[in-house]
Design a protein around this motif. Structure first.
Motif, PDB file in Angstrom:
ATOM      1  N   ASP A   1       0.831  -1.208   0.000  1.00  0.00           N
ATOM      2  CA  ASP A   1       0.000   0.000   0.000  1.00  0.00           C
ATOM      3  C   ASP A   1       0.862   1.253   0.000  1.00  0.00           C
ATOM      4  O   ASP A   1       0.590   2.216  -0.719  1.00  0.00           O
ATOM      5  N   ARG A   2       1.893   1.238   0.811  1.00  0.00           N
ATOM      6  CA  ARG A   2       2.790   2.391   0.890  1.00  0.00           C
ATOM      7  C   ARG A   2       3.554   2.587  -0.411  1.00  0.00           C
ATOM      8  O   ARG A   2       3.795   3.736  -0.826  1.00  0.00           O
ATOM      9  N   LEU A   3       3.914   1.491  -1.097  1.00  0.00           N
ATOM     10  CA  LEU A   3       4.589   1.617  -2.389  1.00  0.00           C
ATOM     11  C   LEU A   3       3.628   2.167  -3.444  1.00  0.00           C
ATOM     12  O   LEU A   3       4.025   2.979  -4.280  1.00  0.00           O
ATOM     13  N   SER A   4       2.373   1.749  -3.419  1.00  0.00           N
ATOM     14  CA  SER A   4       1.385   2.281  -4.366  1.00  0.00           C
ATOM     15  C   SER A   4       1.251   3.794  -4.226  1.00  0.00           C
ATOM     16  O   SER A   4       1.185   4.516  -5.227  1.00  0.00           O
ATOM     17  N   VAL A   5       1.225   4.271  -3.003  1.00  0.00           N
ATOM     18  CA  VAL A   5       1.136   5.716  -2.761  1.00  0.00           C
ATOM     19  C   VAL A   5       2.398   6.420  -3.269  1.00  0.00           C
ATOM     20  O   VAL A   5       2.316   7.459  -3.936  1.00  0.00           O
ATOM     21  N   ALA A   6       3.563   5.849  -2.985  1.00  0.00           N
ATOM     22  CA  ALA A   6       4.823   6.450  -3.432  1.00  0.00           C
ATOM     23  C   ALA A   6       4.911   6.451  -4.965  1.00  0.00           C
ATOM     24  O   ALA A   6       5.386   7.431  -5.562  1.00  0.00           O
ATOM     25  N   LEU A   7       4.460   5.380  -5.603  1.00  0.00           N
ATOM     26  CA  LEU A   7       4.459   5.329  -7.065  1.00  0.00           C
ATOM     27  C   LEU A   7       3.524   6.386  -7.654  1.00  0.00           C
ATOM     28  O   LEU A   7       3.870   7.050  -8.637  1.00  0.00           O
ATOM     29  N   THR A   8       2.354   6.540  -7.064  1.00  0.00           N
ATOM     30  CA  THR A   8       1.411   7.550  -7.540  1.00  0.00           C
ATOM     31  C   THR A   8       2.037   8.938  -7.470  1.00  0.00           C
ATOM     32  O   THR A   8       1.970   9.713  -8.429  1.00  0.00           O
TER      33      THR A   8
ATOM     34  N   ILE B   1      18.330   0.301   5.162  1.00  0.00           N
ATOM     35  CA  ILE B   1      17.097  -0.291   4.640  1.00  0.00           C
ATOM     36  C   ILE B   1      17.287  -0.593   3.163  1.00  0.00           C
ATOM     37  O   ILE B   1      17.694   0.268   2.391  1.00  0.00           O
ATOM     38  N   ILE B   2      16.982  -1.822   2.784  1.00  0.00           N
ATOM     39  CA  ILE B   2      17.122  -2.261   1.398  1.00  0.00           C
ATOM     40  C   ILE B   2      15.771  -2.769   0.910  1.00  0.00           C
ATOM     41  O   ILE B   2      15.133  -3.584   1.576  1.00  0.00           O
ATOM     42  N   LEU B   3      15.344  -2.283  -0.248  1.00  0.00           N
ATOM     43  CA  LEU B   3      14.100  -2.709  -0.891  1.00  0.00           C
ATOM     44  C   LEU B   3      14.410  -3.200  -2.291  1.00  0.00           C
ATOM     45  O   LEU B   3      15.151  -2.555  -3.025  1.00  0.00           O
ATOM     46  N   LYS B   4      13.831  -4.325  -2.697  1.00  0.00           N
ATOM     47  CA  LYS B   4      13.996  -4.853  -4.058  1.00  0.00           C
ATOM     48  C   LYS B   4      12.691  -5.488  -4.503  1.00  0.00           C
ATOM     49  O   LYS B   4      11.951  -6.052  -3.698  1.00  0.00           O
TER      50      LYS B   4
ATOM     51  N   LEU C   1      11.807   7.248  13.411  1.00  0.00           N
ATOM     52  CA  LEU C   1      12.832   7.485  12.388  1.00  0.00           C
ATOM     53  C   LEU C   1      12.930   6.305  11.420  1.00  0.00           C
ATOM     54  O   LEU C   1      13.183   6.490  10.230  1.00  0.00           O
ATOM     55  N   LYS C   2      12.721   5.080  11.927  1.00  0.00           N
ATOM     56  CA  LYS C   2      12.723   3.903  11.047  1.00  0.00           C
ATOM     57  C   LYS C   2      11.581   4.003  10.037  1.00  0.00           C
ATOM     58  O   LYS C   2      11.742   3.676   8.867  1.00  0.00           O
ATOM     59  N   GLU C   3      10.424   4.478  10.464  1.00  0.00           N
ATOM     60  CA  GLU C   3       9.286   4.661   9.557  1.00  0.00           C
ATOM     61  C   GLU C   3       9.610   5.707   8.491  1.00  0.00           C
ATOM     62  O   GLU C   3       9.313   5.519   7.319  1.00  0.00           O
ATOM     63  N   GLN C   4      10.215   6.815   8.899  1.00  0.00           N
ATOM     64  CA  GLN C   4      10.592   7.857   7.942  1.00  0.00           C
ATOM     65  C   GLN C   4      11.608   7.330   6.934  1.00  0.00           C
ATOM     66  O   GLN C   4      11.526   7.621   5.744  1.00  0.00           O
TER      67      GLN C   4
ATOM     68  N   GLU D   1       9.956   5.152   4.394  1.00  0.00           N
ATOM     69  CA  GLU D   1       9.242   5.981   3.422  1.00  0.00           C
ATOM     70  C   GLU D   1      10.218   6.555   2.392  1.00  0.00           C
ATOM     71  O   GLU D   1       9.900   6.619   1.202  1.00  0.00           O
ATOM     72  N   ARG D   2      11.398   6.969   2.835  1.00  0.00           N
ATOM     73  CA  ARG D   2      12.425   7.470   1.898  1.00  0.00           C
ATOM     74  C   ARG D   2      12.876   6.351   0.968  1.00  0.00           C
ATOM     75  O   ARG D   2      13.073   6.564  -0.224  1.00  0.00           O
ATOM     76  N   ALA D   3      13.032   5.149   1.512  1.00  0.00           N
ATOM     77  CA  ALA D   3      13.435   4.013   0.675  1.00  0.00           C
ATOM     78  C   ALA D   3      12.355   3.698  -0.357  1.00  0.00           C
ATOM     79  O   ALA D   3      12.654   3.393  -1.512  1.00  0.00           O
ATOM     80  N   LEU D   4      11.084   3.782   0.040  1.00  0.00           N
ATOM     81  CA  LEU D   4       9.981   3.559  -0.905  1.00  0.00           C
ATOM     82  C   LEU D   4       9.961   4.649  -1.977  1.00  0.00           C
ATOM     83  O   LEU D   4       9.703   4.370  -3.155  1.00  0.00           O
TER      84      LEU D   4
END
Length: 175
Positions: free
Chosen positions: A60-67, A109-112, A152-155, A158-161
């Motif tokens: 859900d958070r990635l969908s918002v970031a993509l939008t 934080i790593i996202l793939k 701060l982990k949440e922030q 969000e930056r990683a997303l």
């Protein structure tokens, strides 16, 4: 009067030289200006994004970031667009980089993920292993502030997303 004409002529030459220099610098460095009409598509649907990680609500958070990222690039997000993006988030990892008094104080934080773009004719373009290309870290100055660290982990996630979204959109636009 003659002095005034010389000043105007000199000002025009200076302005012309600055414009030419700016065009040379921008054009010579590989940068170019692209309008909305040069985009490969004007409208996109964000389809199903699966979350194969243990991090809740990441899809859900990635969908918002993509939008947000598509809108920044001038691309409309619509539920019935001719182009459709779908994908799978495969990796969400947080690694401790440093500790203070036995409490983790800094994380990486790593996202793939793997993504697919389906065009109006049904042709599918695949983009594998896209993600956050930068190290996104969080840190706190006081090891007693656990709540601050969690926020701060949440922030940072969000930056990683946002980074992941920027990479996905760039891959789609400049493929």
């Amino acid at each position: 009067m003659r002095h005034y004409i010389k000043q105007v002529h000199k000002g025009r030459l200076t302005l012309s030289a600055l414009c030419f220099f700016w065009l040379f610098v921008v054009g010579g460095c590989g940068y170019s200006m692209h309008g909305r009409s040069s985009l490969p598509f004007q409208e996109i649907e964000i389809g199903v994004i699966e979350n194969k990680t243990i991090e809740p609500k990441l899809q859900d958070r990635l969908s918002v970031a993509l939008t947000r990222e598509f809108l920044k690039q001038g691309i409309t997000v619509s539920p019935h667009a001719p182009y459709k993006l779908s994908g799978v988030i495969r990796v969400f990892a947080m690694h401790v980089l440093s500790e203070k008094a036995g409490i983790a104080a800094e994380y990486e934080i790593i996202l793939k993920g793997d993504f697919k773009l389906t065009d109006p004719s049904g042709k599918i373009s695949e983009f594998r292993n896209l993600g956050s290309p930068f190290i996104v870290s969080v840190s706190t100055s006081d090891s007693d502030r656990l709540n601050e660290l969690i926020a701060l982990k949440e922030q940072a996630s969000e930056r990683a997303l946002a980074d992941m979204s920027a990479e996905i959109v760039a891959a789609l636009i400049y493929k």
